[in-house]
Each structure stands twice: as structure tokens, then as C-alpha cells.
Design a protein around this motif. Structure first.
Motif, PDB file in Angstrom:
ATOM      1  N   MET A  49      25.611   4.904  31.235  1.00 48.58           N
ATOM      2  CA  MET A  49      26.083   3.923  32.173  1.00 48.58           C
ATOM      3  C   MET A  49      26.493   2.650  31.424  1.00 48.58           C
ATOM      4  SD  MET A  49      25.177   1.042  34.213  1.00 48.58           S
ATOM      5  CE  MET A  49      23.511   0.833  33.816  1.00 48.58           C
ATOM      6  N   LEU A  50      25.665   2.185  30.494  1.00 46.77           N
ATOM      7  CA  LEU A  50      26.016   0.982  29.741  1.00 46.77           C
ATOM      8  C   LEU A  50      27.275   1.205  28.904  1.00 46.77           C
ATOM      9  CD1 LEU A  50      22.507  -0.292  28.619  1.00 46.77           C
ATOM     10  CD2 LEU A  50      23.966  -1.219  30.415  1.00 46.77           C
ATOM     11  N   ARG A  51      27.384   2.377  28.312  1.00 43.72           N
ATOM     12  CA  ARG A  51      28.573   2.689  27.514  1.00 43.72           C
ATOM     13  C   ARG A  51      29.829   2.602  28.384  1.00 43.72           C
ATOM     14  NH1 ARG A  51      27.984   8.163  25.308  1.00 43.72           N
ATOM     15  NH2 ARG A  51      26.276   7.146  24.237  1.00 43.72           N
ATOM     16  N   HIS A  52      29.753   3.117  29.600  1.00 42.44           N
ATOM     17  CA  HIS A  52      30.889   3.070  30.519  1.00 42.44           C
ATOM     18  C   HIS A  52      31.324   1.623  30.773  1.00 42.44           C
ATOM     19  CE1 HIS A  52      33.435   3.496  34.037  1.00 42.44           C
ATOM     20  NE2 HIS A  52      32.660   2.621  34.638  1.00 42.44           N
ATOM     21  N   TYR A  53      30.380   0.762  31.159  1.00 46.18           N
ATOM     22  CA  TYR A  53      30.736  -0.622  31.462  1.00 46.18           C
ATOM     23  C   TYR A  53      31.178  -1.388  30.217  1.00 46.18           C
ATOM     24  CZ  TYR A  53      29.377  -0.152  36.283  1.00 46.18           C
ATOM     25  OH  TYR A  53      29.322   0.241  37.600  1.00 46.18           O
ATOM     26  N   ARG A  54      30.567  -1.112  29.072  1.00 50.59           N
ATOM     27  CA  ARG A  54      30.978  -1.770  27.829  1.00 50.59           C
ATOM     28  C   ARG A  54      32.432  -1.414  27.509  1.00 50.59           C
ATOM     29  NH1 ARG A  54      27.193   0.165  24.709  1.00 50.59           N
ATOM     30  NH2 ARG A  54      25.711  -1.450  25.231  1.00 50.59           N
ATOM     31  N   THR A  55      32.773  -0.145  27.641  1.00 56.20           N
ATOM     32  CA  THR A  55      34.139   0.306  27.347  1.00 56.20           C
ATOM     33  C   THR A  55      35.129  -0.220  28.381  1.00 56.20           C
ATOM     34  OG1 THR A  55      33.298   2.309  26.292  1.00 56.20           O
ATOM     35  CG2 THR A  55      35.594   2.343  27.011  1.00 56.20           C
ATOM     36  N   ALA A  56      34.822  -0.057  29.657  1.00 52.78           N
ATOM     37  CA  ALA A  56      35.738  -0.487  30.715  1.00 52.78           C
ATOM     38  C   ALA A  56      35.972  -1.991  30.684  1.00 52.78           C
ATOM     39  CB  ALA A  56      35.185  -0.069  32.079  1.00 52.78           C
ATOM     40  N   ALA A  57      34.923  -2.759  30.477  1.00 57.72           N
ATOM     41  CA  ALA A  57      35.069  -4.218  30.434  1.00 57.72           C
ATOM     42  C   ALA A  57      35.922  -4.630  29.243  1.00 57.72           C
ATOM     43  CB  ALA A  57      33.698  -4.889  30.371  1.00 57.72           C
ATOM     44  N   GLY A  58      35.682  -4.025  28.087  1.00 55.08           N
ATOM     45  CA  GLY A  58      36.477  -4.352  26.899  1.00 55.08           C
ATOM     46  C   GLY A  58      37.947  -4.035  27.087  1.00 55.08           C
ATOM     47  N   LEU A  59      38.241  -2.912  27.707  1.00 58.80           N
ATOM     48  CA  LEU A  59      39.634  -2.535  27.957  1.00 58.80           C
ATOM     49  C   LEU A  59      40.322  -3.469  28.940  1.00 58.80           C
ATOM     50  CD1 LEU A  59      39.278   1.366  28.160  1.00 58.80           C
ATOM     51  CD2 LEU A  59      40.360   0.020  26.327  1.00 58.80           C
ATOM     52  N   ASP A  60      39.531  -4.132  29.787  1.00 57.18           N
ATOM     53  CA  ASP A  60      40.085  -5.046  30.785  1.00 57.18           C
ATOM     54  C   ASP A  60      40.089  -6.510  30.314  1.00 57.18           C
ATOM     55  OD1 ASP A  60      41.317  -5.322  33.312  1.00 57.18           O
ATOM     56  OD2 ASP A  60      39.420  -6.004  34.187  1.00 57.18           O
ATOM     57  N   GLY A  61      39.758  -6.733  29.042  1.00 57.45           N
ATOM     58  CA  GLY A  61      39.844  -8.084  28.490  1.00 57.45           C
ATOM     59  C   GLY A  61      38.580  -8.917  28.558  1.00 57.45           C
ATOM     60  N   TRP A  62      37.456  -8.337  28.968  1.00 55.89           N
ATOM     61  CA  TRP A  62      36.190  -9.062  28.997  1.00 55.89           C
ATOM     62  C   TRP A  62      35.614  -9.102  27.592  1.00 55.89           C
ATOM     63  CZ3 TRP A  62      34.259 -11.287  33.438  1.00 55.89           C
ATOM     64  CH2 TRP A  62      34.870 -10.918  34.634  1.00 55.89           C
ATOM     65  N   LYS A  63      35.005 -10.220  27.219  1.00 51.11           N
ATOM     66  CA  LYS A  63      34.391 -10.385  25.898  1.00 51.11           C
ATOM     67  C   LYS A  63      32.874 -10.280  26.034  1.00 51.11           C
ATOM     68  CE  LYS A  63      38.146 -12.999  23.915  1.00 51.11           C
ATOM     69  NZ  LYS A  63      39.010 -11.921  24.118  1.00 51.11           N
ATOM     70  N   ALA A  64      32.268  -9.412  25.219  1.00 50.30           N
ATOM     71  CA  ALA A  64      30.830  -9.166  25.299  1.00 50.30           C
ATOM     72  C   ALA A  64      30.024 -10.302  24.689  1.00 50.30           C
ATOM     73  CB  ALA A  64      30.491  -7.867  24.583  1.00 50.30           C
ATOM     74  N   SER A  65      28.886 -10.587  25.300  1.00 47.16           N
ATOM     75  CA  SER A  65      27.926 -11.549  24.771  1.00 47.16           C
ATOM     76  C   SER A  65      27.211 -10.918  23.581  1.00 47.16           C
ATOM     77  CB  SER A  65      26.910 -11.915  25.849  1.00 47.16           C
ATOM     78  OG  SER A  65      25.869 -12.695  25.314  1.00 47.16           O
ATOM     79  N   SER A  66      26.801 -11.753  22.621  1.00 48.41           N
ATOM     80  CA  SER A  66      26.089 -11.241  21.455  1.00 48.41           C
ATOM     81  C   SER A  66      24.611 -11.021  21.731  1.00 48.41           C
ATOM     82  CB  SER A  66      26.254 -12.201  20.278  1.00 48.41           C
ATOM     83  OG  SER A  66      25.728 -13.475  20.623  1.00 48.41           O
ATOM     84  N   LYS A  67      24.106 -11.544  22.861  1.00 51.13           N
ATOM     85  CA  LYS A  67      22.691 -11.406  23.214  1.00 51.13           C
ATOM     86  C   LYS A  67      22.570 -10.732  24.579  1.00 51.13           C
ATOM     87  CE  LYS A  67      21.690 -15.939  22.499  1.00 51.13           C
ATOM     88  NZ  LYS A  67      20.823 -17.103  22.530  1.00 51.13           N
ATOM     89  N   PRO A  68      21.454 -10.001  24.794  1.00 60.55           N
ATOM     90  CA  PRO A  68      21.259  -9.436  26.134  1.00 60.55           C
ATOM     91  C   PRO A  68      20.966 -10.545  27.135  1.00 60.55           C
ATOM     92  CG  PRO A  68      19.325  -9.039  24.771  1.00 60.55           C
ATOM     93  CD  PRO A  68      20.375  -9.657  23.892  1.00 60.55           C
ATOM     94  N   VAL A  69      21.713 -10.558  28.203  1.00 58.13           N
ATOM     95  CA  VAL A  69      21.536 -11.596  29.217  1.00 58.13           C
ATOM     96  C   VAL A  69      21.529 -10.935  30.579  1.00 58.13           C
ATOM     97  CG1 VAL A  69      22.539 -13.677  30.203  1.00 58.13           C
ATOM     98  CG2 VAL A  69      22.762 -13.262  27.770  1.00 58.13           C
ATOM     99  N   PRO A  70      20.551 -11.141  31.410  1.00 52.10           N
ATOM    100  CA  PRO A  70      19.321 -11.856  31.101  1.00 52.10           C
ATOM    101  C   PRO A  70      18.461 -11.055  30.143  1.00 52.10           C
ATOM    102  CG  PRO A  70      19.152 -10.876  33.267  1.00 52.10           C
ATOM    103  CD  PRO A  70      20.552 -10.623  32.772  1.00 52.10           C
TER     104      PRO A  70
END
Length: 91
Positions: free
Chosen positions: A1-22
């Protein structure tokens, strides 16, 4: 599930945080947080896991997925200009 959102968000231009939040509770899976700025406004996309205990303040009985660790929340938030620009600013 996390892999899906990480990939989909990246493809849509979202930039990942370097720390887990929250930050995850002990024994809980790490969530994700992404930012994207458009038209001078920052939006946050958060994916994080919830437990039945997280609902203890609400008048709500969660389903069994929240006892198993499989329950999660997907949240998209837009800022009031100047209030936050990173995932870390919100937690």
C-alpha cells in the motif's frame, strides 16, 4: 500500500518528506507525507496508519482493520498562505 502511494504521488508531482510524518507510535508502521505547491499555495498529502486507540476520543467504533494495523488514513490538506510549507511544519 505504501509503495502504491509513494509511486502514484511521485508520478503526480508530489515531493516526499525525508522524515515520517506524523512520527509512528511504537510498533506502528511508518506513514508518508508529500508536498506540492501550485499557484503559491502548498498542499500536503499524508498517508498514515491508525489504531483503534486513535478513535478513543471520538464517538466512533472502528472496524477490525484498526486492531490489525491495516487501517490507514489518506489526507490532503491545503494551507492558508504562510502557515506551512513542509510536512514537518504541521506536526
Amino acid at each position: 500500500m505504501l509503495r502504491h502511494y509513494r509511486t502514484a504521488a511521485g508520478l503526480d508531482g508530489w515531493k516526499a518528506s525525508s522524515k515520517p510524518v506524523p512520527p509512528p507510535a511504537p510498533g506502528q508502521a511508518q506513514g508518508l507525507c508529500f508536498t506540492r505547491t501550485e499557484g503559491g499555495k502548498t498542499a500536503l498529502l499524508s498517508v498514515f496508519f491508525l489504531t483503534a486507540e486513535d478513535f478513543s476520543y471520538d464517538d466512533y467504533t472502528p472496524g477490525p482493520e484498526f486492531d490489525s494495523g491495516a487501517g490507514y488514513r489518506l489526507d490532503i490538506t491545503s494551507d492558508v498562505p504562510g502557515t506551512f510549507t513542509t510536512c514537518e511544519d504541521t506536526f
